[in-house]
Design an enzyme around this catalytic site. Structure first.
Site, short mmCIF file in Angstrom:
data_model
loop_
_atom_site.label_atom_id
_atom_site.label_comp_id
_atom_site.label_asym_id
_atom_site.label_seq_id
_atom_site.Cartn_x
_atom_site.Cartn_y
_atom_site.Cartn_z
N ARG A 68 0.82 -1.21 0.00
CA ARG A 68 0.00 0.00 0.00
C ARG A 68 0.86 1.26 0.00
NH1 ARG A 68 -3.53 -2.97 4.52
NH2 ARG A 68 -1.38 -3.27 5.21
N ASP A 69 0.25 2.34 -0.48
CA ASP A 69 0.91 3.65 -0.49
C ASP A 69 0.74 4.29 0.88
OD1 ASP A 69 2.15 6.00 -1.28
OD2 ASP A 69 0.31 6.84 -2.12
N SER A 70 1.37 3.69 1.86
CA SER A 70 1.29 4.17 3.24
C SER A 70 2.63 3.95 3.93
CB SER A 70 0.17 3.45 3.99
OG SER A 70 0.01 3.97 5.30
#
Length: 313
Positions: A68-70
């Protein structure tokens, strides 16, 4: 003459570095376009289709890594991907999405320094706290204190080796649903801290927030946008507002996502590939993009047995 002066004088001559070329594009008339890419293949395709600059998207690189883009992918993993891009399209400016800088001023300047060493033209840092969440998901987007973020900008500028390396400051004030005044104040502070360009982010479905910002923006620092959700206007429309660059941040990856999903569904359903050949790229196109013929010529040149009689005279 530096890249900024070249742009002011209308000089499209080559510059010494990728950073200089990006700086030129940001100061040239109109709005430049940066295509979002996530690996060497997507970079090659974008350049083959005429894009002069690329955006190494955090969302797209994270997605390509299967996370994820986290901030789930490490910054060293992402910069390894950036290296595949700069190797694939040498000389083409690649602006790297550096998220929040992965911590304090020190990690931000280390990220920027490593990005510069792998051939990137610049880095972009956003003013959210670490760890961050993708701007288009959820509402919990907490911003860092202005003074803290300005320190990151100054640290990166002080540490850069190439004077034309570009440091972009991105404010998420509008994403965080803060007043326009907050976005303007943060942008002014970041420009004062030394940012070479500003990235004003919005997730409205119209460009009204961007138009309002540009009407009220009194600075001379170039402004970038990523019109992911307000996708009706053209580049020319944004240029008329005074925008210096449009980032098509994730469209290449989303197109690949849809195409891979569809072909997987089709093969599984049809239990064969007889119906998809006209929906996928011919192998000869891939061979052409990567210059397989050039390699074959090099093999003929460098692997032929020498003429011993000629060598011995």
């Amino acid at each position: 003459m530096n890249a900024t002066e070249q742009a002011a004088n209308g000089d499209r001559g080559t510059t010494r570095s990728a950073g200089g070329r990006l700086r030129y594009l940001l100061h040239a008339p109109g709005a430049c376009q940066l295509m979002g890419v996530h690996d060497g293949l997507s970079a090659r395709i974008a350049v083959a289709e005429g894009f002069e600059a690329l955006w190494a998207s955090g969302l797209c690189m994270s997605t390509a890594r299967g996370v994820r883009d986290s901030d789930e992918a490490s910054w060293t993993e992402l910069l390894t991907l950036v290296g595949t891009m700069t190797d694939a399209v040498p000389g083409v400016p690649v602006l790297v999405d550096g998220d929040t800088g992965y911590g304090n001023f020190n990690t931000a300047r280390r990220f920027a320094g490593r990005a510069e060493r792998v051939g990137a033209a610049g880095v972009c840092f956003e003013d959210k706290v670490f760890p961050k969440m993708n701007s288009f998901f959820g509402d919990g987007h907490q911003l860092a204190p202005v003074a803290e973020f300005c320190g990151k900008i100054r640290a990166c500028k002080d540490a850069q080796r190439d004077p034309d390396f570009v440091v972009v400051a991105r404010t998420e004030a509008l994403i965080s649903k803060l007043p326009m005044e907050e976005a303007l104040d943060r942008a002014a502070a970041y420009a004062e801290a030394g940012a070479d360009a500003l990235f004003i982010h919005s997730r409205m479905n119209t460009p009204q927030q961007i138009a309002t910002f540009m009407e009220r923006w009194e600075g001379s620092t170039p402004v970038l946008i990523a019109p992911t959700t307000y996708h009706t206007p053209s580049v020319d429309d944004f240029a008329a507002l005074g925008i210096a660059g449009c980032i098509w941040a994730n469209h290449s990856m989303r197109a690949a996502f849809a195409a891979m999903r569809d072909v997987c569904q089709r093969i599984r359903t049809d239990r064969g590939i007889y119906g998809i050949e006209d929906q996928v790229a011919p192998l000869k196109e891939i061979f052409g993009l990567f210059d397989y013929e050039g390699l074959e010529k090099d093999e003929n040149c460098y692997t032929q047995a020498p003429d011993l009689a000629a060598v011995q005279g």
